[in-house]
Structure formats: structure tokens, C-alpha cells
Design an enzyme around this catalytic site. Structure first.
Site, PDB file in Angstrom:
ATOM      1  N   CYS A 136     -25.006  22.189  13.173  1.00  0.00           N
ATOM      2  CA  CYS A 136     -24.919  23.638  12.946  1.00  0.00           C
ATOM      3  C   CYS A 136     -26.220  24.411  13.110  1.00  0.00           C
ATOM      4  O   CYS A 136     -26.351  25.242  14.015  1.00  0.00           O
ATOM      5  CB  CYS A 136     -24.373  23.895  11.538  1.00  0.00           C
ATOM      6  SG  CYS A 136     -22.739  23.190  11.246  1.00  0.00           S
ATOM      7  N   HIS A 192     -26.238  29.979   7.734  1.00  0.00           N
ATOM      8  CA  HIS A 192     -26.767  28.612   7.799  1.00  0.00           C
ATOM      9  C   HIS A 192     -28.119  28.516   8.504  1.00  0.00           C
ATOM     10  O   HIS A 192     -28.394  27.565   9.236  1.00  0.00           O
ATOM     11  CB  HIS A 192     -25.761  27.671   8.462  1.00  0.00           C
ATOM     12  CG  HIS A 192     -25.955  26.234   8.024  1.00  0.00           C
ATOM     13  ND1 HIS A 192     -25.284  25.187   8.604  1.00  0.00           N
ATOM     14  CD2 HIS A 192     -26.753  25.688   7.081  1.00  0.00           C
ATOM     15  CE1 HIS A 192     -25.648  24.050   8.036  1.00  0.00           C
ATOM     16  NE2 HIS A 192     -26.544  24.331   7.106  1.00  0.00           N
TER      17      HIS A 192
END
Length: 619
Positions: A136, A192
Site C-alpha cells: 500500500c 496510509h
């Protein structure tokens, strides 16, 4: 007077070559503008055709040219790629999905129904040689900065929730640059990219509004997110505040609804950058029940939930596109769709027929689903096999925005002409990563460097690079299985050893021609040592430009229990004056934690509860 016959232009208009064509209306003229590239003796050797301008300016050339240009002034004062001023920069919509596998979209032959995405891709440009990163944070950081991980210090793994780490403050982000270019910037969904300080939040890095989550994953309904078993907290934020009242709404539906609100209220005359970052179909595998009925015949529970999540997302994207049209933004928009990494077969995803999956540098971990849909594309309904990387979106979107940019510090390339017109890609090489923190433990340097690395490169270091048709991997690059999409239905015993390729003892270099062998079945490292040496040299050259990896240990002060049960910044807060003041505050809180028996009981209860919850994948 100039004519269209190729005569040299006058000194006054030497930079412009024009030809006149009489139209049906004698009071109008079509002016074709050309950019002149004169040699030292002022003779014309080359010219590039510009766009057509309609003018009603009879008279001499000076009046004509000034009249034409004057009547077609750009509202933002910027030039387009063809050197002619254009009306407005396009609205930019970037949709990123979380853990969608290469084999998890309809037009790749998937069993998952994605009719909206299939139609958008069919009417646009499918990117079939498109790469991202295997996990990610690395993909998202390169989208936001246009730089490889080795140039931001984020070489190792993801940014964990308790890590005092975020994007480097001195590296400009895509939304920051777009704000400078006059764009409105909005983010909806998963960030994130670190949040240890308020300046690390999306609203601190260029987004003028934000609704979404800060951590890597969490419950799609309650927004409870855990980092390990010890630290759990609420993670849904509007701006820099927790959005408690929105809990209970399914994340995909909530995000789509917010995007529709943004589009409805947006002024079409102001360029828009909208970053929609779904957490779906990332675990936990949750979805409103009615989407599950689309897959009543799917016998595998993991695959059924995963597929239903993507069908919900597919419908959501359709609503976003419809709102673009209703709001009058569609005709001047560019929509980009991208997965952030490969799918996770253990959680229902499929990268078939590619090898490997999320977390690996095999094709299944980094070759992504991606397409571009836009009325502004010159060529539509085509498949592009040009080499494109997630870092390329940074300069490409800035180019579309007409933002001045300096490419000397970027690793991305402007690939709009490649996508829109089918021109060759300016990119010939991708450095996927060099991660010295992940060096295989116990691997002797003499063998990894001298023998396997030809004295050029320590092949125990985890690294991967592609140049032209060739792809080289070194170190611990992740498990490499081929997992058919329905192989999960019989349980782990049916698929875990399917086509398993156990690594040879001491092997640390792999070479593939991924153009002729996209499934990475034929390792050619021993057959083409000259290619291996060349790519090892390229890794060594890239490594000379790398910054030190930033991989700080988790900070106990990040525990949501200390911040009202919410994941939020814990450094550089109001009242913490300078480093000394901040450290004093940390010490005081740590002492309270140390002597708080109730805190320890709460932590133990959270740990036990979390472990029980993690045994069940579904809520």
C-alpha cells in the site's frame, strides 16, 4: 505578405507560420498555426502543426494574428501541449482501489462482475503494461511525489499506524502542486501515508478537504482499526477531526456519497483534483448483504465476499461518473483507475495467470489493473502496452494541469501523449525498489556479492528492476505461486502446493523476459549472464542516489487509548513547545502509563478481544 507556400516568415512573425483557408463564410478564416524551428540561417527545416483557431479578423497579417490570439485567450493564462492557449485545465479524477488483483476485473476474464469498469475501460485506454508497488504505502507515496522509494526514505515496508513516519516534508506532493496551479483539491478514502504530526495529514499535504481513514485498514462499518493486538482505535476523519457520527455507514457507499456531494457543489469553471481512494476490497471482507446475492453460486466464502465488495465498488464508480455528467464536469475530465498492488489470494483475490501476489515483486504483486477514461483522449477504445509506472501520474497530471514543473528530481515521466495518442512511452526502465533493511539474514557476503552478484551487487538485498523486456530480482522477493481463481474452493490443501517453486538453496538472482514470458516460468539468469550484469550495474547506480531508509520503531505514545480512543497525530501538537517540551510531555505520559494498573488491564482486555476477533475474518 506571408503565404502558405513555405516562404520564410518576416522578422516580426518569425516564430509563427500560418496558412489561410477560406471557409464557406467569407467573413471568417481558419488560421493554422505552426511552430517554426529555424536554423541559424533562418531557413525552416521543421514545423509542428498547432490546433485550428476560428477568427473573424480580415486585414493585414499583424491585425489577423493579434486578433486571433486575442480572441482565444486562456482563462488561466497557460499554454497547452501544442503551444496554443486553451480554455481550461481538465478536472482530474484519480480512483485508487485497495488490493484488487490482476484477474479481478471483467475484461481480464474474471468471474467477478464489473460491468461499469469494463465499459469505462473499453471506451478509454486499457493499460496492459502498467506497474505499481507490491504493498500500500509505497504505491501511494510514489503517486503523491513522483519519486521512487529510495528517494523518499520509504524503502522498507508500509508506514505502520504507530510509526513516527510520514512523507518527507521537503518533498512537494501532487495536491500541493495542483493547488499552486489553481486547482481545488479533495481527498476521500484511505490515506496510509503517515499521520504522526498534524502536518502529515492529507489536509497538511495539499488537500483542501478530507474524509477518510489514516491507517492501512479497519472495519468497513465501525472504522475500528488495530495495529497488532495491542493498539486499537477509531479511524474515520473529516479534516483533522474524528467523524464519530458517520460510523455505521459502509465505507465504499460513504465515500461515493461524499464524492457526489463534492461534484454537485463544485464550480465547473474551477479545475478540480479529486482523489478517491477506496479501502475495498482490502480485508476485513465486509459488504452489505444484498451484494452477496450476486454471488450465491460461489462456493468459496472468501471469494464470494471479495467479489461482492468489488461489485459494490463497481456500482459506486458508476454513480461517480454519472454525477460528473450531471454536474457538467464530465466533458472536461480525465478519470484514472488504478489498483495499489496485486491481489491477496489468501483473502479471495486473484492475479491469475500471473505469478505471485501482494507483497511480492513477481508480476502478480506489481502488474496492476489500470485504465484511463476521458472525452479528451485522442484515441479511445484501445489497449496500451506502453511501459507505465505509478510514479508517472505525478508529472502526467501536472502536465495536464499546465503546471510548470522541473523533472530533474522526479522519477516519473509525463505519459499523456503515450496514453492519449499512442506515442512510444518515454519510460524504458522501472526501479521497483532497493530495500537494504530486508537483506536476507545470514546470507554470506562473499557468495551474494562475489559469486551471485559478479562483484557488482549484493544479491542478498531485496531489489527488483525492469529494463525493456527484461526483469531482474534479487534477495527475498516473496513467495512465487500461480494460483488459479477457483483453486481456493477446495481449501488450502488443494492449492498451497500448486506449482510451488521452492527456491534453490543459495539462489538470490532471477531474470525473466516478461514480454515473451509474462508468467515468469523461465528463469534465464544462467542463460544471459551479460543481461544480469547490466541490470546489477543499474541497481548499483541507482543505489548511489538513494537516501537512508527511514524505518523508526513504533512509538507507544501513538496508542489511541491516550488520544480519546482515536488514531490521530501525537507529535508536534499544540502546547508542545519545541523538542524539549515535546519530550517532557512524552515522559510525563509514559510515567502515567507505567503506573496505571487500569491501563494495563484495559490493554490486556483489548489484546484478548482483538485476538478473538482476528480468528474470524467476517463481522
Amino acid at each position: 505578405m506571408l503565404s502558405g507556400s513555405g516562404h520564410r516568415p518576416s522578422a516580426l512573425y518569425r516564430g509563427i507560420f500560418a496558412s489561410l483557408v477560406d471557409t464557406a463564410n467569407p467573413s471568417h478564416w481558419v488560421v493554422k498555426l505552426f511552430i517554426i524551428l529555424p536554423s541559424a540561417d533562418n531557413t525552416v527545416h521543421n514545423h509542428n502543426e498547432g490546433r485550428l483557431l476560428l477568427c473573424a479578423v480580415p486585414g493585414d497579417w499583424g491585425t489577423l494574428l493579434s486578433g486571433c490570439l486575442g480572441k482565444h485567450k486562456s482563462t488561466d493564462g497557460s499554454f497547452g501541449r501544442d503551444g496554443v492557449k486553451r480554455a481550461r485545465p481538465p478536472h482530474l479524477i484519480f480512483i485508487m482501489v485497495d488490493d484488487q488483483g490482476y484477474g479481478d476485473i471483467g475484461y481480464h476474464g474474471s468471474d467477478i462482475h464489473t460491468p461499469v469498469l469494463d465499459k469505462l475501460a473499453a471506451e478509454g485506454v486499457k493499460l496492459e503494461n502498467y506497474y505499481v508497488q507490491p504493498i500500500c504505502s509505497p504505491s501511494r507515496s510514489q503517486l503523491m511525489t513522483g519519486r521512487y522509494q529510495i528517494h523518499t526514505g520509504l524503502q522498507h515496508s508500509i508506514i505502520r499506524s504507530r510509526q513516527p513516519l510520514c512523507l518527507p516534508a521537503d518533498v512537494p506532493t501532487l495536491p500541493e502542486r495542483l493547488v499552486e496551479a489553481g486547482y481545488a483539491t479533495h481527498m476521500v478514502g484511505k490515506w496510509h501515508l503517515g499521520f504522526c504530526r498534524p502536518s502529515c495529514l492529507p489536509t497538511g499535504r495539499g488537500f483542501q478537504s478530507f474524509l477518510g481513514t489514516l491507517t492501512g485498514s479497519g472495519d468497513h462499518f465501525t472504522y475500528r482499526s488495530c495495529d497488532g493486538a495491542e493498539a486499537c482505535g477509531f479511524d474515520l476523519h473529516e479534516g483533522d477531526k474524528p467523524a464519530w457520527k458517520m460510523a455505521g455507514n459502509y465505507s465504499t457507499l460513504l465515500y461515493v456519497d461524499r464524492v457526489k456531494q463534492i461534484l454537485r457543489s463544485h464550480d465547473p469553471l474551477k479545475p478540480l483534483f479529486l482523489y478517491l481512494s477506496f479501502q475495498s476490497p482490502h480485508t476485513p471482507l465486509q459488504v452489505p448483504d444484498h451484494f452477496l446475492h450476486y454471488y450465491d453460486s460461489q462456493g468459496n466464502r472468501l471469494r464470494r465476499h471479495y467479489a461482492a465488495m468489488l461489485s459494490c465498488l463497481d456500482e459506486g464508480v458508476g454513480k461517480v461518473v454519472q454525477e460528473l455528467k450531471t454536474s457538467g464536469l464530465y466533458q472536461n475530465s480525465v478519470l484514472i483507475y488504478s489498483s495499489d498492488n496485486g491481489g491477496q489470494p489468501l483473502s479471495g483475490g486473484s492475479n491469475w495467470p500471473l505469478k505471485g501476489g501482494k507483497g511480492t515483486y513477481w508480476e502478480g504483486g506489481i502488474r496492476a489493473v489500470g485504465f484511463v477514461h476521458s472525452p479528451l483522449l485522442k484515441k479511445k477504445g484501445v489497449v496500451s502496452r506502453a511501459l507505465i509506472h505509478v510514479s508517472d501520474w505525478f508529472p502526467t497530471l501536472l502536465g495536464l494541469a499546465g503546471a510548470p514543473q522541473s523533472n530533474h528530481s522526479l522519477d516519473g515521466h509525463d505519459v499523456w501523449e503515450t496514453i492519449s495518442k499512442g506515442w512510444p512511452s518515454p519510460r524504458t526502465e522501472i526501479l521497483f525498489n532497493i530495500d537494504p533493511v530486508s537483506r536476507k539474514p545470514g546470507e554470506p557476503y562473499d557468495k551474494a556479492l562475489v559469486l551471485n552478484g559478479f562483484g557488482i551487487w549484493d544479491t542478498a538485498v531485496r531489489a527488483a528492476i525492469r529494463a525493456g523486456d527484461w526483469k531482474l530480482l534479487t534477495g527475498n522477493v516473496g513467495d512465487g505461486d500461480w494460483i488459479p481463481p477457483h483453486a481456493l474452493s477446495g481449501g488450502p490443501e488443494r492449492w498451497q502446493k500448486l506449482e510451488k517453486r521452492r527456491n534453490e538453496v543459495g539462489k538470490s538472482v532471477w531474470l525473466f523476459n516478461v514480454t515473451s514470458d509474462p508468467y515468469e516460468r523461465s528463469d534465464l539468469a544462467e542463460v544471459h549472464p551479460e543481461v544480469v550484469k547490466h541490470l546489477l550495474t543499474r541497481l548499483a547506480e541507482y543505489n548511489l542516489t538513494a537516501v537512508m531508509p527511514r524505518n523508526p520503531p513504533d512509538d507507544p505514545m501513538a496508542d489511541p487509548e491516550l488520544h480519546g480512543g482515536v488514531w490521530s497525530p501525537w507529535l508536534g501538537l499544540e502546547g508542545q513547545e519545541g523538542e524539549n517540551g515535546e519530550e517532557d510531555g512524552r515522559i510525563e505520559k509514559m510515567m502515567k502509563i507505567k503506573h496505571c494498573k487500569l491501563c494495563k488491564l484495559k490493554a490486556l482486555f483489548r489484546k484478548v478481544t482483538s485476538r478473538l476477533e482476528r480468528k474470524t475474518l467476517f463481522s
